[in-house]
Design an enzyme around this catalytic site. Structure first.
Site, PDB file in Angstrom:
ATOM      1  N   ASP A   1      70.311  33.981  34.617  1.00 24.92           N
ATOM      2  CA  ASP A   1      69.914  34.220  33.182  1.00 24.92           C
ATOM      3  C   ASP A   1      70.091  33.112  32.424  1.00 24.92           C
ATOM      4  OD1 ASP A   1      70.350  37.053  30.945  1.00 24.92           O
ATOM      5  OD2 ASP A   1      70.654  35.003  30.297  1.00 24.92           O
ATOM      6  N   ILE A   2      69.257  32.595  31.453  1.00 22.25           N
ATOM      7  CA  ILE A   2      69.309  31.371  30.741  1.00 22.25           C
ATOM      8  C   ILE A   2      70.539  31.153  30.054  1.00 22.25           C
ATOM      9  CG2 ILE A   2      67.899  32.033  28.961  1.00 22.25           C
ATOM     10  CD1 ILE A   2      66.315  29.518  29.340  1.00 22.25           C
TER      11      ILE A   2
ATOM     12  N   GLY B   1      70.280  46.534  22.280  1.00 19.47           N
ATOM     13  CA  GLY B   1      70.060  45.354  21.687  1.00 19.47           C
ATOM     14  C   GLY B   1      69.195  44.455  22.771  1.00 19.47           C
ATOM     15  N   GLN B   2      68.029  45.347  23.345  1.00 25.76           N
ATOM     16  CA  GLN B   2      67.121  44.868  24.518  1.00 25.76           C
ATOM     17  C   GLN B   2      66.335  44.013  23.446  1.00 25.76           C
ATOM     18  OE1 GLN B   2      64.482  47.972  26.035  1.00 25.76           O
ATOM     19  NE2 GLN B   2      63.656  46.385  27.369  1.00 25.76           N
TER      20      GLN B   2
ATOM     21  N   HIS C   1      64.920  45.533  32.919  1.00 28.07           N
ATOM     22  CA  HIS C   1      65.726  44.595  33.981  1.00 28.07           C
ATOM     23  C   HIS C   1      67.078  45.204  33.852  1.00 28.07           C
ATOM     24  CE1 HIS C   1      65.660  43.086  29.681  1.00 28.07           C
ATOM     25  NE2 HIS C   1      66.908  42.642  29.976  1.00 28.07           N
TER      26      HIS C   1
ATOM     27  N   HIS D   1      71.059  43.257  34.365  1.00 26.32           N
ATOM     28  CA  HIS D   1      71.795  42.391  34.252  1.00 26.32           C
ATOM     29  C   HIS D   1      72.802  42.554  35.402  1.00 26.32           C
ATOM     30  CE1 HIS D   1      71.078  40.730  30.110  1.00 26.32           C
ATOM     31  NE2 HIS D   1      70.469  42.019  29.989  1.00 26.32           N
TER      32      HIS D   1
HETATM   33  P1  AMP Z   1      68.389  41.794  26.874  1.00 24.56           P
HETATM   34  O1  AMP Z   1      66.783  42.330  26.724  1.00 24.56           O
HETATM   35  O2  AMP Z   1      69.166  42.255  25.668  1.00 24.56           O
HETATM   36  O3  AMP Z   1      68.984  42.765  28.330  1.00 24.56           O
HETATM   37  O4  AMP Z   1      68.402  40.460  27.336  1.00 24.56           O
HETATM   38  C1  AMP Z   1      67.452  39.607  27.893  1.00 24.56           C
HETATM   39  C2  AMP Z   1      68.171  38.575  28.772  1.00 24.56           C
HETATM   40  O5  AMP Z   1      67.011  37.678  28.985  1.00 24.56           O
HETATM   41  C3  AMP Z   1      69.095  37.389  28.039  1.00 24.56           C
HETATM   42  O6  AMP Z   1      70.664  37.772  28.487  1.00 24.56           O
HETATM   43  C4  AMP Z   1      68.300  36.116  27.807  1.00 24.56           C
HETATM   44  O7  AMP Z   1      69.599  35.377  27.879  1.00 24.56           O
HETATM   45  C5  AMP Z   1      67.695  36.381  29.127  1.00 24.56           C
HETATM   46  N1  AMP Z   1      66.397  35.380  29.078  1.00 24.56           N
HETATM   47  C6  AMP Z   1      65.679  35.366  27.934  1.00 24.56           C
HETATM   48  N2  AMP Z   1      64.577  34.615  28.342  1.00 24.56           N
HETATM   49  C7  AMP Z   1      64.924  33.913  29.726  1.00 24.56           C
HETATM   50  C8  AMP Z   1      64.560  32.831  30.359  1.00 24.56           C
HETATM   51  N3  AMP Z   1      63.214  32.317  30.149  1.00 24.56           N
HETATM   52  N4  AMP Z   1      65.038  32.736  31.593  1.00 24.56           N
HETATM   53  C9  AMP Z   1      66.163  33.424  32.073  1.00 24.56           C
HETATM   54  N5  AMP Z   1      66.545  34.258  31.044  1.00 24.56           N
HETATM   55  C10 AMP Z   1      66.274  34.644  30.108  1.00 24.56           C
END
Ligand code: AMP
Ligand code: ZN
Length: 113
Positions: free
Chosen positions: A30-31, A92-93, A99, A101
């Protein structure tokens, strides 16, 4: 899917720190990590949310969970880890490509906020 950031990572159009990959699954860092280990596990098929899953996706979703155990072991998370998925706005998606985490490397509080 053209405008999906995770599909772009799958297609290697944008970079990511990939830690595991097979025919159906990609795992990358995760970034914005919220734990010492914070990975994202995604299917290579574009599925927006759990509400979009079809019967034929059961294998893919199983593959994600198999990858979770395998990668967690490889990352030394035998003490434990959390596998969590945010579905739609109340959770909070942010990225609408399903995906999990995978978080670990420190004690994790329960319940999450
Ligand atoms: P969520 O949709 O709330 O479950 O979270 C999406 C996750 O994707 C967040 O934790 C972001 O930090 C992560 N994210 C978004 N863009 C990128 C990327 N380019 N590379 C890695 N992680 C990412
Ligand atoms: Zn996608």
């Amino acid at each position: 899917m053209q405008d999906c950031i995770f599909c772009k990572i799958i297609n290697k159009e944008i970079p990511a720190e990939i830690v595991y990959e097979n025919d159906s699954v990609l795992v990358f860092k995760d970034i914005r990590p919220a734990a010492p280990v914070h990975l994202l596990l995604i299917p290579k098929k574009h599925i927006p949310t759990f509400f979009d899953l079809e019967e034929k996706d059961s294998g893919i979703m199983g593959d994600l969970q198999l990858a979770a155990g395998r990668v967690a072991r490889e990352m030394g998370l035998e003490k434990g880890f959390r596998l969590i998925s945010n579905c739609n706005q109340d959770a909070g998606q942010l990225v609408f490509h399903i995906h999990y985490h995978l978080m670990g490397g420190r004690p994790l509080h329960w319940p999450p906020g």
